[in-house]
Design an enzyme around this catalytic site. Structure first.
Site, PDB file in Angstrom:
ATOM      1  N   HIS A  36       0.350  -7.923 -37.900  1.00  0.00           N
ATOM      2  CA  HIS A  36      -0.162  -6.705 -37.263  1.00  0.00           C
ATOM      3  C   HIS A  36       0.890  -6.286 -36.244  1.00  0.00           C
ATOM      4  O   HIS A  36       1.069  -6.938 -35.217  1.00  0.00           O
ATOM      5  CB  HIS A  36      -1.505  -7.033 -36.590  1.00  0.00           C
ATOM      6  CG  HIS A  36      -2.330  -5.834 -36.263  1.00  0.00           C
ATOM      7  ND1 HIS A  36      -2.844  -4.990 -37.225  1.00  0.00           N
ATOM      8  CD2 HIS A  36      -2.744  -5.335 -35.069  1.00  0.00           C
ATOM      9  CE1 HIS A  36      -3.532  -4.022 -36.644  1.00  0.00           C
ATOM     10  NE2 HIS A  36      -3.482  -4.208 -35.336  1.00  0.00           N
ATOM     11  N   LYS A 181      -5.869   4.437 -37.496  1.00  0.00           N
ATOM     12  CA  LYS A 181      -4.970   4.530 -36.335  1.00  0.00           C
ATOM     13  C   LYS A 181      -3.668   3.855 -36.748  1.00  0.00           C
ATOM     14  O   LYS A 181      -3.684   2.729 -37.253  1.00  0.00           O
ATOM     15  CB  LYS A 181      -5.668   3.826 -35.174  1.00  0.00           C
ATOM     16  CG  LYS A 181      -4.825   3.377 -34.032  1.00  0.00           C
ATOM     17  CD  LYS A 181      -5.717   3.146 -32.821  1.00  0.00           C
ATOM     18  CE  LYS A 181      -5.337   1.917 -32.036  1.00  0.00           C
ATOM     19  NZ  LYS A 181      -6.111   1.802 -30.794  1.00  0.00           N
ATOM     20  N   LYS A 183      -0.032   2.301 -35.762  1.00  0.00           N
ATOM     21  CA  LYS A 183       0.717   1.748 -34.634  1.00  0.00           C
ATOM     22  C   LYS A 183       2.160   2.199 -34.761  1.00  0.00           C
ATOM     23  O   LYS A 183       2.836   1.856 -35.747  1.00  0.00           O
ATOM     24  CB  LYS A 183       0.635   0.216 -34.659  1.00  0.00           C
ATOM     25  CG  LYS A 183      -0.732  -0.301 -34.266  1.00  0.00           C
ATOM     26  CD  LYS A 183      -0.994  -0.039 -32.791  1.00  0.00           C
ATOM     27  CE  LYS A 183      -2.245  -0.730 -32.306  1.00  0.00           C
ATOM     28  NZ  LYS A 183      -2.530  -0.434 -30.905  1.00  0.00           N
ATOM     29  N   ASP A 212      -1.190   5.304 -32.171  1.00  0.00           N
ATOM     30  CA  ASP A 212      -1.169   4.606 -30.880  1.00  0.00           C
ATOM     31  C   ASP A 212       0.264   4.168 -30.631  1.00  0.00           C
ATOM     32  O   ASP A 212       0.831   3.393 -31.400  1.00  0.00           O
ATOM     33  CB  ASP A 212      -2.105   3.387 -30.939  1.00  0.00           C
ATOM     34  CG  ASP A 212      -2.288   2.729 -29.581  1.00  0.00           C
ATOM     35  OD1 ASP A 212      -1.630   3.172 -28.610  1.00  0.00           O
ATOM     36  OD2 ASP A 212      -3.091   1.780 -29.489  1.00  0.00           O
ATOM     37  N   GLU A 238      -2.556   8.221 -28.764  1.00  0.00           N
ATOM     38  CA  GLU A 238      -3.058   7.260 -27.773  1.00  0.00           C
ATOM     39  C   GLU A 238      -1.890   6.687 -26.969  1.00  0.00           C
ATOM     40  O   GLU A 238      -0.901   6.223 -27.544  1.00  0.00           O
ATOM     41  CB  GLU A 238      -3.800   6.153 -28.541  1.00  0.00           C
ATOM     42  CG  GLU A 238      -4.368   5.049 -27.684  1.00  0.00           C
ATOM     43  CD  GLU A 238      -5.233   4.080 -28.509  1.00  0.00           C
ATOM     44  OE1 GLU A 238      -5.668   4.440 -29.626  1.00  0.00           O
ATOM     45  OE2 GLU A 238      -5.458   2.963 -28.039  1.00  0.00           O
ATOM     46  N   ASP A 263      -5.353   4.659 -22.802  1.00  0.00           N
ATOM     47  CA  ASP A 263      -5.810   3.303 -23.133  1.00  0.00           C
ATOM     48  C   ASP A 263      -5.324   2.332 -22.056  1.00  0.00           C
ATOM     49  O   ASP A 263      -6.056   2.039 -21.100  1.00  0.00           O
ATOM     50  CB  ASP A 263      -5.309   2.909 -24.535  1.00  0.00           C
ATOM     51  CG  ASP A 263      -5.744   1.503 -24.916  1.00  0.00           C
ATOM     52  OD1 ASP A 263      -6.582   0.917 -24.196  1.00  0.00           O
ATOM     53  OD2 ASP A 263      -5.248   0.952 -25.923  1.00  0.00           O
ATOM     54  N   LYS A 287     -12.674  -0.072 -22.956  1.00  0.00           N
ATOM     55  CA  LYS A 287     -12.582  -1.456 -23.418  1.00  0.00           C
ATOM     56  C   LYS A 287     -13.238  -2.351 -22.382  1.00  0.00           C
ATOM     57  O   LYS A 287     -12.941  -2.226 -21.185  1.00  0.00           O
ATOM     58  CB  LYS A 287     -11.120  -1.868 -23.607  1.00  0.00           C
ATOM     59  CG  LYS A 287     -10.418  -1.092 -24.701  1.00  0.00           C
ATOM     60  CD  LYS A 287      -9.017  -1.612 -24.950  1.00  0.00           C
ATOM     61  CE  LYS A 287      -8.387  -0.862 -26.121  1.00  0.00           C
ATOM     62  NZ  LYS A 287      -7.000  -1.275 -26.367  1.00  0.00           N
ATOM     63  N   GLU A 341     -13.310   1.403 -32.692  1.00  0.00           N
ATOM     64  CA  GLU A 341     -12.361   0.652 -33.533  1.00  0.00           C
ATOM     65  C   GLU A 341     -12.726  -0.839 -33.487  1.00  0.00           C
ATOM     66  O   GLU A 341     -11.843  -1.688 -33.374  1.00  0.00           O
ATOM     67  CB  GLU A 341     -10.931   0.888 -33.047  1.00  0.00           C
ATOM     68  CG  GLU A 341     -10.749   0.526 -31.581  1.00  0.00           C
ATOM     69  CD  GLU A 341      -9.338   0.749 -31.042  1.00  0.00           C
ATOM     70  OE1 GLU A 341      -8.534   1.417 -31.698  1.00  0.00           O
ATOM     71  OE2 GLU A 341      -9.050   0.224 -29.951  1.00  0.00           O
TER      72      GLU A 341
HETATM   73  C1  MUC Z   1      -4.656  -0.985 -28.619  1.00  0.00           C
HETATM   74  O1  MUC Z   1      -3.698  -0.720 -27.937  1.00  0.00           O
HETATM   75  O2  MUC Z   1      -5.437  -0.096 -28.840  1.00  0.00           O
HETATM   76  C2  MUC Z   1      -6.570  -1.825 -30.810  1.00  0.00           C
HETATM   77  C3  MUC Z   1      -6.472  -1.700 -32.153  1.00  0.00           C
HETATM   78  C4  MUC Z   1      -5.289  -2.301 -32.549  1.00  0.00           C
HETATM   79  O3  MUC Z   1      -4.847  -2.402 -33.674  1.00  0.00           O
HETATM   80  O4  MUC Z   1      -4.651  -2.758 -31.449  1.00  0.00           O
HETATM   81  C5  MUC Z   1      -5.495  -2.656 -30.345  1.00  0.00           C
HETATM   82  C6  MUC Z   1      -4.858  -2.410 -29.057  1.00  0.00           C
HETATM   83 MG    MG Z   2      -4.268   1.379 -27.701  1.00  0.00          MG
END
Ligand code: MUC
Ligand code: MG
Length: 396
Positions: A36, A181, A183, A212, A238, A263, A287, A341
């Site tokens: 991941h 989402k 990354k 994000d 994000e 976030d 969170k 999420e």
């Molecule tokens: C984040 O920064 O949001 C949330 C989902 C994911 O894949 O990583 C987290 C952290």
């Molecule tokens: Mg995030």
């Protein structure tokens, strides 16, 4: 006329006190189903920090304080959490009245600085125990459940565009997720924007695609990135820039049409107030760990609501305990315009519950039993514990 309220009850609970007998911290290492990849770390396993609070009436409460990539994401590592809970929090809690989670947390807040994640795990365990004692779901202690199911986004973070598209299509076919989402932030801005555009093109109107950046961009990179992502049909960006740059977030929000979500910038109610005051985000990712616990996360949500900002139920990729604790709280929010999420357990190769969480039809269904509403598989916990692994290595 000034009213004087007698405060001679501060140490006198109006109920029969229930003594906390012990606080246990379990650290588990669980491999992920695939790497991941975030801008700050690539996870191949998740280290889960679980807290169990044992009470004299025989009731145990559970909480979780997992983070991402050791110290890559937050200021607390799994190891520091264990040390700080065992050395500094447990002695304050043992002997305290478990029937008053608020009073227990007041004892901790009065003696400790920081440690939001650890405090979240302890507070969750206290509320879990108290809700079990009362025979109600944890959500009942936070105003009561409004939603029985929560929409669940999935994060595409394999690091490979074709693999991400295939994964998203599989999730759509399984009816597990329709919000994705991505990354980004590791590659040059234009490459990341092309990656996001390719995924959105492949999925079209079947899915909402968001990104994000996990703070990876400078102010100018973010200006370019947000424009390219808007053109690509991305619905939400994000945390594109540094968590502390609230003014930069305000500027980005003012100059772009794609929705901006805070976030990492949200370390509890004070940040929420400041960001809302500055109008530095359209959406807050709430969170429970980042906020410092369930109560403070509820306060973050209240500030967002008062400022007419959108809410999103975020995750620190917790396992089942933190995930369902978050779900219990989020189920009490009247509006969750951007969904949640809460997919953490689905990223892990090992199940730690006697009965897995119920994910189907793009949603997580909330359990109805008392407290968190879950039962942990104690044999599985014993097997996955990091200290057990060490013993095995030492013997072998
Ligand atoms: C984040 O920064 O949001 C949330 C989902 C994911 O894949 O990583 C987290 C952290
Ligand atoms: Mg995030």
């Amino acid at each position: 006329m000034t009213m004087h309220i007698e405060n001679d009850m501060s140490n006198q609970p109006s109920h029969h006190p229930i003594r906390i007998e012990g606080v246990d911290v379990l650290v588990l290492d669980i491999p992920t189903i695939r790497p991941h990849q975030l801008s700050v770390a690539t996870m191949r396993e998740q280290t889960m920090v679980l807290v169990r609070i044992r009470c004299e009436d025989g009731i145990d409460g559970w909480g979780e304080a997992s983070t991402i990539g050791g110290l890559a994401y937050g200021e607390e590592s799994p190891e520091s959490m264990r040390a700080n809970i065992e050395r500094y929090m447990a002695p304050l809690l043992v002997g305290a009245d478990a029937a008053s989670p608020g009073h227990c947390m007041h004892l901790l807040h009065a003696s400790l600085q920081g440690n939001r994640f650890s405090l979240c795990a302890v507070e969750t365990a206290l509320f879990d125990a108290q809700a079990r004692r009362m025979g109600v779901p944890l959500s009942a202690l936070f105003g009561g459940r409004i939603h029985d199911r929560l929409p669940i986004a999935w994060t595409l973070a394999s690091g490979d565009t074709a693999r991400d598209i295939a994964e998203a299509q599989q999730m759509l076919d399984l009816r597990r997720h329709q919000v994705f989402k991505l990354k980004i932030g590791k590659r040059p801005v234009r490459d990341d924007a092309a990656h996001a555009a390719a995924i959105k093109r492949a999925l079209g109107e079947r899915a909402s695609v968001r990104v994000d950046v996990n703070q990876a961009w400078s102010g100018t990179e973010a200006m370019l990135g947000m424009r390219l992502l808007e053109d690509a049909g991305i619905d939400l960006v994000e945390q594109p820039i540094a968590a502390g740059d609230h003014e930069g977030m305000r500027r980005l929000r003012a100059m772009n049409r794609v929705a901006l979500m805070a976030d990492e910038a949200l370390h509890g109610p004070q940040d929420a107030f400041r960001l809302a005051e500055l109008r530095a985000a359209d959406v807050f990712a709430v969170k429970i760990t980042q906020s410092g616990g369930l109560v403070k996360a509820q306060q973050v949500a209240a500030i967002a609501q008062a400022a007419n900002l959108g809410l999103y139920g975020g995750t620190m990729l917790e396992g089942a305990v933190g995930t369902i604790a978050s779900a219990q709280l989020f189920s009490t929010f009247p509006a969750l315009a951007w969904g949640t999420e809460l997919f953490g357990p689905l990223l892990l190769t090992q199940e730690i519950l006697a009965e897995p969480l119920d994910y189907r039809d793009f949603a997580l269904r909330l359990p109805t039993g008392p407290g968190l509403g879950i039962a942990l598989d104690e044999d599985k916990l014993a097997f996955l514990r990091r200290d057990r692994a060490r013993t095995t290595v030492a013997q072998g």
